[in-house]
Motif scaffolding. Structure first.
Motif, mmCIF file in Angstrom:
data_model
loop_
_atom_site.group_PDB
_atom_site.id
_atom_site.type_symbol
_atom_site.label_atom_id
_atom_site.label_comp_id
_atom_site.label_asym_id
_atom_site.label_seq_id
_atom_site.Cartn_x
_atom_site.Cartn_y
_atom_site.Cartn_z
ATOM 1 N N LEU A 22 0.825 -1.207 0.000
ATOM 2 C CA LEU A 22 0.000 0.000 0.000
ATOM 3 C C LEU A 22 0.861 1.260 0.000
ATOM 4 C CD1 LEU A 22 -2.777 -1.027 2.562
ATOM 5 C CD2 LEU A 22 -3.066 -0.671 0.100
ATOM 6 N N ASN A 25 2.351 1.672 -3.444
ATOM 7 C CA ASN A 25 1.331 2.144 -4.387
ATOM 8 C C ASN A 25 1.042 3.636 -4.199
ATOM 9 O OD1 ASN A 25 1.042 -0.284 -5.678
ATOM 10 N ND2 ASN A 25 -0.755 -0.934 -4.485
ATOM 11 N N GLU A 26 1.053 4.068 -2.931
ATOM 12 C CA GLU A 26 0.828 5.493 -2.670
ATOM 13 C C GLU A 26 1.960 6.341 -3.247
ATOM 14 O OE1 GLU A 26 0.281 6.053 1.502
ATOM 15 O OE2 GLU A 26 -1.652 5.013 1.552
ATOM 16 N N LYS A 30 1.482 9.023 -6.261
ATOM 17 C CA LYS A 30 1.881 10.417 -6.039
ATOM 18 C C LYS A 30 2.860 10.883 -7.117
ATOM 19 C CE LYS A 30 3.645 13.522 -2.454
ATOM 20 N NZ LYS A 30 4.142 13.623 -1.051
#
Length: 644
Positions: A22, A25-26, A30
């Motif tokens: 996670l 992926n962030e 971004k």
């Protein structure tokens, strides 16, 4: 104990991996958004750079594709921005391919996180790409699918966007029977955007103004310049160079086409201003290296038209060829085909008839192939047109039905059952009848388009025949034969202008005679090089006549003008020719052609081929001729019209 410890380690390891995924992926998302914002930044003035924008679009996508199963929706959004049909610098074929890739990601998006607004925006944008690329059938399918998604939209902003898209689609698709829908939808969208402030959604409002300008072209000159002024005030909020170029080229086109403030003719100042605006559009496109956009070849075509009017044929040919090249680059066959015709026309005017014939032949060959494809395509589209319109009608019916059901519930279950039964029965009758009416209306619209295309082709083919006569005339030395060939060309042109007026006008069954006589007279004066020494006066109101009357009248006026130019003003003398046409109360159509020349015509004595032709055409129209020779020549024709 060891077993419990092992299970705990497995659990925490799995949780750690999920959290780590996670977090990764962030970070990816971004970074991708940063690249996307750079790509969008390079699409704006003054830093516009299409190559840099494309570079950052690709970087943004590349990051997300590393774990595409998590980013289907984000990838689709990037492709939507990259393929925005109204801000393009790519061929429509390229945009179509990119849109197809983006749609493949959107289809993989899980249902639980579906984004109906994104799907709608994607499908509408893609449908416009298909439309511009000539794939009308696929465009209709995509747009119909988008409209079905929009049924659930609730906010006023969403509805305004849908109204704008519907209005523009109906307008750009050119369904004659649905133009009233286009105006209605565009007007509803306009009211919302202007009410909320033009600076808030300038790009959306620009497309509404664009649709309204297209709708009013050749219909309402005042509205045309009104919305042009509105669009100009909007430009300060818009940084897309394509939008600025579009405004200047269309405003320039209107200035060189329509007189301002009720003037009868376009002033020299207005003409100059129109030319400056067209050149300004081209300068914007050149400055930002925007080559793959229909604005550029369109602007070159307009500039060539201006040079044709100024009789600067070399410059006209150069710009028509640039336009042809631009349309070919975009794979716009119809645009490139039309430019071949205008190139031929320019060479014809210049006197290079052999070269003109080459381009006429290219045009003729391409137009035949294009015509076949259009006819085959139109037959497959009728049912889709009906379905698209039916959705709008059904939405209205459903809203009415919901309100009726609320009222009916108050009257009791028994009455509800009875009324629902009646409603279903009535709805089926209405739907069947409405569907039949729509099919008939679309068939009529298709026939109208086909008739317009036939008149267009007849006019162009007559022009090719005229060019062939000119080519043969250039090889003849006998002046009498040359004159006869010129007169033959003028007779053909008089018929060709009738067909031109029919396909350009709103009434396929009639020709507006004042405008027709004006174009015919200018053409004849130009063929004799007499436009500077002979003044033409049209002392008549606008009058519509059917083609069976217009063609013989045109031939009669052609013969009279030719005769007058040749014999009434010897040794290059200046003079005036007056044409009058009006309907009298006793069902008589009166044509009067007079001049202030030396006072001899020989028409009533049937001297020569022209005099015999006038006599035969007068008999054909159940008419009589009377000649007066006082301060020139005056010929009065009275034609007995059939009772309406």
């Amino acid at each position: 104990m060891k077993k419990i410890l092992f299970i705990s380690l497995l659990f925490f390891s799995k949780v750690f991996c999920q959290n780590n995924t996670l977090i990764n992926n962030e970070i990816i998302l971004k970074s991708s958004k940063i690249y996307l914002s750079k790509a969008m930044w390079f699409q704006n003035m003054p830093q516009y750079d299409n190559d840099s924008s494309t570079y950052y679009f690709e970087k943004s996508c590349k990051l997300l594709k590393k774990n595409s199963s998590f980013f289907n929706q984000e990838l689709a959004y990037i492709y939507l921005q990259r393929t925005d049909f109204s801000n393009i610098n790519s061929s429509y074929s390229t945009l179509d391919s990119l849109a197809n890739i983006g749609w493949s990601y959107l289809k993989k998006n899980p249902k639980k996180i579906e984004n109906r607004q994104l799907e709608y925006d994607y499908l509408t944008n893609w449908s416009f790409i298909k439309l511009e690329n000539g794939n009308n059938k696929q465009a209709l399918k995509l747009f119909s699918k988008a409209i079905s998604l929009a049924n659930d939209f609730k906010t006023n902003e969403q509805k305004a966007k849908v109204f704008a898209d519907k209005g523009n689609f109906y307008q750009r698709y050119k369904l004659p029977n649905e133009q009233k829908f286009a105006l209605s939808y565009l007007s509803k969208s306009l009211a919302y955007y202007e009410r909320n402030g033009i600076e808030k959604k300038p790009l959306e409002l620009f497309l509404v103004y664009r649709g309204l300008l297209s709708y009013h072209t050749d219909k309402n000159i005042d509205s045309l310049f009104y919305y042009s002024a509105k669009m100009q005030t909007l430009l300060k909020y818009i940084k897309k160079p394509q939008k600025h170029a579009w405004y200047y080229v269309t405003y320039g086109r209107d200035l060189i086409t329509y007189p301002l403030n009720g003037d009868k003719k376009i002033s020299v100042e207005q003409y100059k201003k129109g030319k400056e605006n067209i050149i300004k559009a081209l300068e914007i496109l050149e400055k930002y290296n925007i080559n793959k956009n229909t604005i550029k070849p369109y602007a070159f075509g307009l500039l060539a038209d201006l040079y044709m009017n100024e009789k600067k044929y070399d410059l006209a040919i150069t710009n028509y060829k640039k336009s042809n090249k631009g349309y070919s680059l975009l794979k716009n066959r119809k645009g490139a085909e039309d430019m071949n015709f205008y190139i031929a026309k320019a060479y014809h005017r210049k006197g290079e008839l052999a070269t003109a014939l080459i381009y006429y032949e290219r045009y003729y060959k391409e137009s035949i192939n294009f015509e076949k494809e259009i006819n085959q395509r139109s037959l497959r589209e009728n049912e889709l047109q009906v379905n698209l319109l039916q959705q709008d009608k059904e939405i209205a019916i459903q809203k009415t039905k919901i309100s009726q059901n609320k009222l009916i519930q108050l009257l009791g279950l028994s009455i509800v059952s009875l009324l629902v039964g009646l409603l279903i029965f009535g709805y089926k009758i209405y739907r069947n009848r409405n569907r039949s009416n729509q099919l008939l209306a679309i068939k009529n619209a298709e026939n109208e388009l086909l008739l317009k295309e036939i008149h267009h082709r007849v006019k162009n083919n007559l022009e090719v025949v005229s060019s062939l006569l000119a080519l043969h005339s250039a090889q003849i030395e006998d002046q009498n034969i040359k004159d006869a060939m010129t007169e033959g060309q003028n007779r053909i042109n008089s018929i060709g202008i009738v067909h031109q007026k029919l396909y350009q006008g709103s009434n396929l069954g009639a020709v507006e005679m004042k405008d027709y006589f004006l174009n015919l007279s200018e053409s004849i004066l130009d063929s004799f090089g007499a436009e500077q020494r002979i003044e033409l006066q049209l002392a008549m109101e606008k009058i519509d006549l059917d083609i069976d009357t217009a063609v013989p009248l045109g031939l009669i006026v052609n013969e009279l003008l030719t005769n007058t130019i040749k014999y009434a003003f010897p040794k290059g003398e200046k003079g005036t020719i007056t044409i009058k046409l009006h309907k009298q109360s006793n069902n008589i159509l009166q044509l009067v052609v007079s001049d202030n020349g030396i006072g001899k015509s020989g028409v009533t004595n049937r001297i020569g081929f022209g005099g015999q032709l006038i006599s035969l055409l007068t008999q054909q129209l159940n008419g009589t001729i009377k000649e007066e020779n006082l301060n020139g020549t005056k010929l009065v024709f009275d034609f007995k019209m059939k009772a309406a």
